[in-house]
Write a protein that holds these residues in place. Structure first.
Motif, mmCIF file in Angstrom:
data_model
loop_
_atom_site.group_PDB
_atom_site.id
_atom_site.type_symbol
_atom_site.label_atom_id
_atom_site.label_comp_id
_atom_site.label_asym_id
_atom_site.label_seq_id
_atom_site.Cartn_x
_atom_site.Cartn_y
_atom_site.Cartn_z
ATOM 1 N N GLY A 23 61.565 -54.731 46.135
ATOM 2 C CA GLY A 23 61.541 -55.860 45.342
ATOM 3 C C GLY A 23 62.853 -56.089 44.808
ATOM 4 O O GLY A 23 63.480 -55.812 45.114
ATOM 5 N N ARG A 24 62.430 -57.062 43.434
ATOM 6 C CA ARG A 24 63.656 -57.425 42.333
ATOM 7 C C ARG A 24 64.990 -56.527 42.394
ATOM 8 O O ARG A 24 64.563 -55.448 41.643
ATOM 9 N N ALA A 25 66.033 -56.993 42.378
ATOM 10 C CA ALA A 25 66.824 -55.806 42.652
ATOM 11 C C ALA A 25 67.555 -55.717 41.322
ATOM 12 O O ALA A 25 67.139 -56.819 40.409
ATOM 13 N N PRO A 26 67.868 -54.673 40.518
ATOM 14 C CA PRO A 26 68.496 -54.603 39.378
ATOM 15 C C PRO A 26 69.482 -55.415 39.172
ATOM 16 O O PRO A 26 70.503 -55.762 40.153
ATOM 17 N N ARG A 27 70.008 -55.003 37.927
ATOM 18 C CA ARG A 27 71.050 -55.997 37.704
ATOM 19 C C ARG A 27 72.138 -54.924 37.847
ATOM 20 O O ARG A 27 72.483 -54.624 38.373
ATOM 21 N N ILE A 28 73.091 -56.632 38.761
ATOM 22 C CA ILE A 28 74.409 -56.084 39.551
ATOM 23 C C ILE A 28 75.547 -56.159 38.204
ATOM 24 O O ILE A 28 75.793 -57.079 37.814
ATOM 25 N N ASP A 29 76.380 -55.352 37.998
ATOM 26 C CA ASP A 29 77.921 -55.085 37.365
ATOM 27 C C ASP A 29 78.586 -55.769 37.546
ATOM 28 O O ASP A 29 79.689 -55.205 38.725
ATOM 29 N N GLY A 30 78.288 -57.372 38.069
ATOM 30 C CA GLY A 30 79.589 -57.917 37.796
ATOM 31 C C GLY A 30 79.073 -59.424 39.172
ATOM 32 O O GLY A 30 78.047 -59.815 38.908
ATOM 33 N N TYR A 31 80.452 -59.925 39.639
ATOM 34 C CA TYR A 31 79.929 -61.107 40.550
ATOM 35 C C TYR A 31 79.574 -60.610 41.228
ATOM 36 O O TYR A 31 80.387 -60.991 42.218
ATOM 37 N N LEU A 32 78.598 -61.199 42.833
ATOM 38 C CA LEU A 32 79.401 -61.468 44.013
ATOM 39 C C LEU A 32 79.388 -62.236 44.507
ATOM 40 O O LEU A 32 77.933 -63.504 43.866
ATOM 41 N N ARG A 45 84.668 -73.773 39.793
ATOM 42 C CA ARG A 45 83.789 -74.369 37.826
ATOM 43 C C ARG A 45 83.081 -73.445 38.001
ATOM 44 O O ARG A 45 82.606 -73.423 36.336
ATOM 45 N N THR A 46 83.024 -72.434 38.620
ATOM 46 C CA THR A 46 81.849 -71.132 37.582
ATOM 47 C C THR A 46 82.452 -70.425 36.773
ATOM 48 O O THR A 46 83.489 -70.195 37.207
ATOM 49 N N PRO A 47 82.449 -70.354 35.726
ATOM 50 C CA PRO A 47 82.986 -69.412 34.757
ATOM 51 C C PRO A 47 82.746 -67.874 34.836
ATOM 52 O O PRO A 47 82.019 -67.808 35.581
ATOM 53 N N LEU A 48 83.750 -67.098 35.268
ATOM 54 C CA LEU A 48 83.607 -65.552 35.375
ATOM 55 C C LEU A 48 84.121 -65.278 33.815
ATOM 56 O O LEU A 48 85.807 -65.531 33.584
ATOM 57 N N MET A 49 83.493 -64.395 33.980
ATOM 58 C CA MET A 49 84.246 -63.479 32.579
ATOM 59 C C MET A 49 85.368 -63.146 33.015
ATOM 60 O O MET A 49 85.006 -61.723 34.332
ATOM 61 N N PRO A 50 86.908 -62.402 32.244
ATOM 62 C CA PRO A 50 87.629 -61.572 32.707
ATOM 63 C C PRO A 50 87.529 -60.222 32.607
ATOM 64 O O PRO A 50 87.207 -59.846 31.396
ATOM 65 N N GLY A 51 87.451 -59.367 33.114
ATOM 66 C CA GLY A 51 87.798 -58.301 33.532
ATOM 67 C C GLY A 51 86.363 -57.777 34.419
ATOM 68 O O GLY A 51 86.509 -56.601 34.691
ATOM 69 N N ALA A 52 85.247 -58.870 34.863
ATOM 70 C CA ALA A 52 84.444 -58.210 35.495
ATOM 71 C C ALA A 52 85.148 -58.053 36.615
ATOM 72 O O ALA A 52 85.963 -58.948 37.595
ATOM 73 N N THR A 53 84.376 -57.100 37.403
ATOM 74 C CA THR A 53 83.697 -57.089 38.902
ATOM 75 C C THR A 53 83.515 -58.440 39.393
ATOM 76 O O THR A 53 82.614 -58.802 39.470
#
Length: 288
Positions: A23-32, A45-53
């Motif tokens: 099924g639909r996956a849980p939220r991933i803690d970070g950027y894949l 050009r993709t904004p990434l949150m500072p400190g995120a995995t």
């Protein structure tokens, strides 16, 4: 979940491998990382949150990110590598060539002569040819006709946000099925589809008019940078072992984690075997 984590069904493949079902996956803690590139694994050009995995396919984008001062990387292998684990497939008789013309994205179009490119591929390849168009090009009748008139079978694997007929994870599953039935995979640029094909045993060719993409950011270095980095993959007929070695490195085929390790990387909690109850797993700090 960041929307890009879900593109191409990537998060679903990880969840299936980790044992969380289809099924639909849980939220991933970070950027894949959602695509192969010669930067840090993410669009400039993709904004990434500072400190995120940042979960990346291989060590190469991590090292590039370090050069730009980025941190919090974790190498997990590509979602494609996990798809190969959950869908090992059966041996089939291969025939013909599948051709992937360089494609654009909604914000950047590609210019080039598709009719000329189709003629070159037709004159070079033996046997039947399938032209696999990205959805943007597939929706343009004049581009489809360029390959249909050359006698190609013309297909589209699906949309990155969902499939034509099999749900949100259909695109890469369709692509895997097609690659496994073809003897060769070719493109006019070294791109993800070529690496995918090499990873499942296709012969490889990279040749023809490279085409131009508008407003390409200079940080990528254009196709010239790709040619300098992987000269061994730019030929009509590429050495099979060389192609397989690059695919293994860039797709992280040897970097895949255990289900528990992958769940840890994604911030997921797995059910305890045999009980169905969730058991907290101790997070390990393997970020770079």
């Amino acid at each position: 979940m960041h929307p890009q984590n879900h593109w191409y069904g990537h998060s679903q493949f990880l969840a299936e491998y980790a044992g969380l079902g289809s099924g639909r996956a849980p939220r991933i803690d970070g950027y894949l990382q959602h695509g192969w590139n010669v930067h840090n694994g993410f669009g400039v050009r993709t904004p990434l949150m500072p400190g995120a995995t940042k979960l990346v396919w291989s060590a190469r984008p991590m090292r590039r990110g370090w050069r730009y001062g980025d941190r919090n990387y974790r190498v997990i292998g590509s979602p494609w590598a996990y798809l190969l684990q959950v869908e090992p497939g059966e041996p089939v008789e291969r025939s013909g060539t599948i051709f992937y013309p360089f494609h654009g994205i909604p914000s950047q179009s590609v210019t080039g002569d598709h009719e000329k490119l189709a003629r070159e591929v037709r004159e070079t390849e033996e046997g039947p040819v399938t032209a696999a168009l990205y959805w943007l090009e597939y929706e343009q009748p004049e581009i489809r006709r360029a390959y249909e008139n050359a006698g190609f079978r013309v297909i589209c694997h699906g949309y990155r946000m969902g499939g034509f007929d099999r749900g949100s994870n259909a695109m890469l599953r369709n692509q895997l099925q097609e690659l496994r039935r073809h003897r060769r995979v070719v493109s006019n640029r070294l791109a993800t589809a070529v690496l995918y094909g090499a990873s499942v045993g296709c012969e490889v060719g990279v040749y023809g008019d490279e085409m131009l993409i508008e407003n390409e950011h200079p940080i990528y270095g254009g196709n010239a940078r790709i040619r300098r980095t992987w000269p061994q993959l730019h030929a009509t007929f590429v050495d099979r072992e060389a192609a397989a070695a690059v695919a293994d490195e860039e797709l992280g085929l040897s970097q895949i984690l255990s289900p528990a390790e992958l769940a840890d990387a994604c911030g997921w909690t797995l059910p305890h075997p045999g009980t169905g109850s969730e058991v907290p797993h101790q997070r390990t700090d393997r970020r770079h």
